[in-house]
Design a protein around this motif. Structure first.
Motif, PDB file in Angstrom:
ATOM      1  N   LEU A 188     -21.140   7.895  -2.412  1.00 16.63           N
ATOM      2  CA  LEU A 188     -19.987   6.944  -2.950  1.00 16.63           C
ATOM      3  C   LEU A 188     -18.477   7.482  -2.764  1.00 16.63           C
ATOM      4  O   LEU A 188     -18.001   6.775  -1.950  1.00 16.63           O
ATOM      5  N   VAL A 189     -18.364   8.578  -3.385  1.00 16.55           N
ATOM      6  CA  VAL A 189     -16.860   8.967  -3.100  1.00 16.55           C
ATOM      7  C   VAL A 189     -16.423   9.441  -1.785  1.00 16.55           C
ATOM      8  O   VAL A 189     -15.567   9.223  -1.505  1.00 16.55           O
ATOM      9  N   THR A 190     -17.365  10.116  -1.249  1.00 17.26           N
ATOM     10  CA  THR A 190     -17.233  10.722   0.125  1.00 17.26           C
ATOM     11  C   THR A 190     -16.989   9.482   1.178  1.00 17.26           C
ATOM     12  O   THR A 190     -16.139   9.545   1.827  1.00 17.26           O
ATOM     13  N   ARG A 191     -17.910   8.370   0.941  1.00 20.68           N
ATOM     14  CA  ARG A 191     -17.663   7.434   1.817  1.00 20.68           C
ATOM     15  C   ARG A 191     -16.574   6.532   1.518  1.00 20.68           C
ATOM     16  O   ARG A 191     -15.664   5.903   2.681  1.00 20.68           O
ATOM     17  N   LYS A 192     -16.180   6.389   0.321  1.00 23.89           N
ATOM     18  CA  LYS A 192     -14.860   5.890  -0.125  1.00 23.89           C
ATOM     19  C   LYS A 192     -13.661   6.493   0.493  1.00 23.89           C
ATOM     20  O   LYS A 192     -12.753   5.963   1.110  1.00 23.89           O
ATOM     21  N   ARG A 193     -13.779   7.898   0.225  1.00 20.22           N
ATOM     22  CA  ARG A 193     -12.568   8.498   1.101  1.00 20.22           C
ATOM     23  C   ARG A 193     -12.416   8.395   2.505  1.00 20.22           C
ATOM     24  O   ARG A 193     -11.415   8.282   3.088  1.00 20.22           O
ATOM     25  N   GLU A 194     -13.539   8.207   3.235  1.00 19.48           N
ATOM     26  CA  GLU A 194     -13.596   8.100   4.633  1.00 19.48           C
ATOM     27  C   GLU A 194     -12.962   6.784   5.329  1.00 19.48           C
ATOM     28  O   GLU A 194     -12.534   6.836   5.983  1.00 19.48           O
ATOM     29  N   ILE A 195     -13.452   5.861   4.417  1.00 19.33           N
ATOM     30  CA  ILE A 195     -12.947   4.513   4.505  1.00 19.33           C
ATOM     31  C   ILE A 195     -11.311   4.426   4.220  1.00 19.33           C
ATOM     32  O   ILE A 195     -10.731   4.041   4.978  1.00 19.33           O
ATOM     33  N   ALA A 196     -10.969   4.801   3.256  1.00 17.04           N
ATOM     34  CA  ALA A 196      -9.655   4.754   2.831  1.00 17.04           C
ATOM     35  C   ALA A 196      -8.752   5.746   3.789  1.00 17.04           C
ATOM     36  O   ALA A 196      -7.358   5.361   3.833  1.00 17.04           O
ATOM     37  N   GLU A 197      -9.135   6.690   4.611  1.00 19.22           N
ATOM     38  CA  GLU A 197      -8.505   7.415   5.516  1.00 19.22           C
ATOM     39  C   GLU A 197      -7.900   6.216   6.600  1.00 19.22           C
ATOM     40  O   GLU A 197      -6.842   6.644   7.125  1.00 19.22           O
ATOM     41  N   ASP A 198      -8.707   5.460   6.710  1.00 12.91           N
ATOM     42  CA  ASP A 198      -8.078   4.371   7.892  1.00 12.91           C
ATOM     43  C   ASP A 198      -7.459   3.181   7.242  1.00 12.91           C
ATOM     44  O   ASP A 198      -7.084   2.131   8.158  1.00 12.91           O
ATOM     45  N   VAL A 199      -6.999   3.355   6.245  1.00 14.61           N
ATOM     46  CA  VAL A 199      -6.347   2.219   5.321  1.00 14.61           C
ATOM     47  C   VAL A 199      -5.056   2.567   4.887  1.00 14.61           C
ATOM     48  O   VAL A 199      -4.763   3.725   4.232  1.00 14.61           O
ATOM     49  N   PRO A 200      -3.975   1.823   5.373  1.00 17.23           N
ATOM     50  CA  PRO A 200      -2.693   2.254   5.018  1.00 17.23           C
ATOM     51  C   PRO A 200      -2.143   2.045   3.499  1.00 17.23           C
ATOM     52  O   PRO A 200      -1.176   1.044   3.476  1.00 17.23           O
ATOM     53  N   ILE A 201      -2.807   2.721   2.883  1.00 20.29           N
ATOM     54  CA  ILE A 201      -2.814   2.410   1.393  1.00 20.29           C
ATOM     55  C   ILE A 201      -1.313   2.654   0.802  1.00 20.29           C
ATOM     56  O   ILE A 201      -0.538   2.044   0.105  1.00 20.29           O
ATOM     57  N   SER A 202      -0.454   3.742   1.655  1.00 21.71           N
ATOM     58  CA  SER A 202       0.781   4.065   1.080  1.00 21.71           C
ATOM     59  C   SER A 202       1.789   2.964   1.318  1.00 21.71           C
ATOM     60  O   SER A 202       2.859   2.586   0.852  1.00 21.71           O
ATOM     61  N   GLU A 203       1.634   2.366   2.493  1.00 24.47           N
ATOM     62  CA  GLU A 203       2.241   1.235   3.078  1.00 24.47           C
ATOM     63  C   GLU A 203       2.185  -0.039   2.276  1.00 24.47           C
ATOM     64  O   GLU A 203       2.956  -0.845   1.847  1.00 24.47           O
ATOM     65  N   LEU A 204       0.892  -0.363   1.985  1.00 21.66           N
ATOM     66  CA  LEU A 204       0.618  -1.356   0.914  1.00 21.66           C
ATOM     67  C   LEU A 204       1.159  -1.452  -0.209  1.00 21.66           C
ATOM     68  O   LEU A 204       1.380  -2.305  -0.963  1.00 21.66           O
ATOM     69  N   THR A 205       1.276  -0.014  -0.950  1.00 22.39           N
ATOM     70  CA  THR A 205       1.812   0.315  -2.210  1.00 22.39           C
ATOM     71  C   THR A 205       3.428   0.399  -2.142  1.00 22.39           C
ATOM     72  O   THR A 205       3.852   0.386  -3.364  1.00 22.39           O
ATOM     73  N   ALA A 206       3.911   0.481  -1.003  1.00 19.59           N
ATOM     74  CA  ALA A 206       5.263   0.870  -0.747  1.00 19.59           C
ATOM     75  C   ALA A 206       6.199  -0.074  -1.716  1.00 19.59           C
ATOM     76  O   ALA A 206       7.280   0.548  -2.187  1.00 19.59           O
ATOM     77  N   PRO A 207       6.108  -1.565  -1.933  1.00 18.36           N
ATOM     78  CA  PRO A 207       6.821  -2.331  -2.653  1.00 18.36           C
ATOM     79  C   PRO A 207       6.828  -1.900  -4.129  1.00 18.36           C
ATOM     80  O   PRO A 207       7.741  -2.043  -5.009  1.00 18.36           O
ATOM     81  N   PHE A 208       5.686  -1.393  -4.683  1.00 20.23           N
ATOM     82  CA  PHE A 208       5.642  -0.837  -5.985  1.00 20.23           C
ATOM     83  C   PHE A 208       6.464   0.486  -6.203  1.00 20.23           C
ATOM     84  O   PHE A 208       7.201   0.821  -7.184  1.00 20.23           O
ATOM     85  N   ALA A 209       6.412   1.389  -5.087  1.00 19.99           N
ATOM     86  CA  ALA A 209       7.402   2.770  -5.025  1.00 19.99           C
ATOM     87  C   ALA A 209       8.823   2.374  -5.150  1.00 19.99           C
ATOM     88  O   ALA A 209       9.299   3.020  -5.783  1.00 19.99           O
ATOM     89  N   ARG A 210       9.146   1.094  -4.334  1.00 18.79           N
ATOM     90  CA  ARG A 210      10.569   0.789  -4.303  1.00 18.79           C
ATOM     91  C   ARG A 210      11.019   0.213  -5.732  1.00 18.79           C
ATOM     92  O   ARG A 210      12.072   0.850  -6.401  1.00 18.79           O
TER      93      ARG A 210
END
Length: 284
Positions: free
Chosen positions: A204-226
């Protein structure tokens, strides 16, 4: 404009059959050529009607169904060209109407926000997470959040960005890993002492990491970083850091490395210690 006004009146009716019929008509209208000319103001009027449709909806099960139905307008009805305007209209109406929501209705609007957020993520996922030619979908989504609920503007009721901090990663996680639900169910049915338990967890952990690699999570959380740096209130800055940016799931998904996470935690501890010492009164 007259078409929009007619929808608003029916969506805001206190008669359930009228509201339900109006919602079905609205779905058809939003997929028609006529809807392509809708302005942000028109979209806000439609969402004002949808807002009151939720207002008059009683009983928890009915509210859940309606919130899901309104959320599905994003993942199953609006087009790429309509998405940003329709989301901005929702945010604008919620910001404006939030102070008038009483304690008996507040929970169903929290639920509505969750569903709109979830189905917005679904829409972005359907468009390949905004990668390559679909990037404008991701950019528009982030832009809408930056200028509305996550703008940091003092005119935005504080409960709204706080709620986003609470639920943002939860809803993103649901959408990101929805295809792993069967594997998760298998793990839930196993006892920790089962010989297959550890291997299933690792899978489960491995497959989540594989999926997450294709998701722009950093961009999606950028408003919170700002906001973690620029928000005017310390409470909101802290919530963005602790509830979103320092969430352990970001490390699990491979978005943040352990060393980087430890460094962030250390910086936060030093900052808090500094603020505590500044606030401490030591006498004359």
């Amino acid at each position: 404009m007259s078409q929009t006004s007619a929808f608003v009146k029916k969506l805001a009716s206190n008669e359930k059959p009228t509201r339900e019929a109006a919602l079905e008509s609205l779905k058809r209208y939003l997929t028609s050529k006529s809807s392509k000319k809708l302005s942000l103001l028109d979209m806000e009027k439609l969402w004002k009607g949808l807002y009151y449709s939720m207002w008059f909806c009683d009983r928890s099960k009915a509210q859940e169904r309606l919130a899901e139905g309104l959320g599905q307008l994003y993942s199953g009805v609006v087009s790429v060209d309509q998405f940003a305007l329709f989301l901005e209209a929702f945010c604008a109406v919620i910001i404006k109407e939030w102070p008038a929501i009483d304690q008996w209705r507040i929970d169903k609007y929290y639920l509505l926000i969750r569903r709109v957020l979830r189905h917005s993520f679904k829409f972005i996922k359907q468009n390949n997470w905004g990668v390559a030619t679909k990037k404008k979908v991701l950019d528009q989504f982030v832009s809408v959040l930056n200028k509305t609920i996550l703008s940091g503007d003092m005119s935005v009721p504080a409960a709204l960005p706080y709620h986003f901090c609470d639920v943002y990663l939860d809803e993103l996680e649901i959408v990101m890993f929805e295809e792993l639900s069967q594997l998760q169910s298998e793990i839930d049915d196993l006892d920790a002492s089962d010989k297959n338990y550890d291997s299933k967890i690792e899978e489960l952990v491995t497959r989540k990491r594989e999926i997450a690699e294709d998701v722009p999570i950093s961009e999606l959380t950028a408003p919170f970083a700002r906001l973690a740096k620029e928000a005017r209130t310390k409470t909101l800055r802290d919530m963005c850091k602790k509830e979103v940016l320092a969430d352990s799931r970001l490390k699990t998904w491979g978005v943040v490395e352990q060393d980087e996470q430890d460094e962030k935690d250390g910086d936060e501890n030093e900052e808090e210690a500094g603020e505590d010492s500044d606030e401490e009164w030591t006498g004359f």
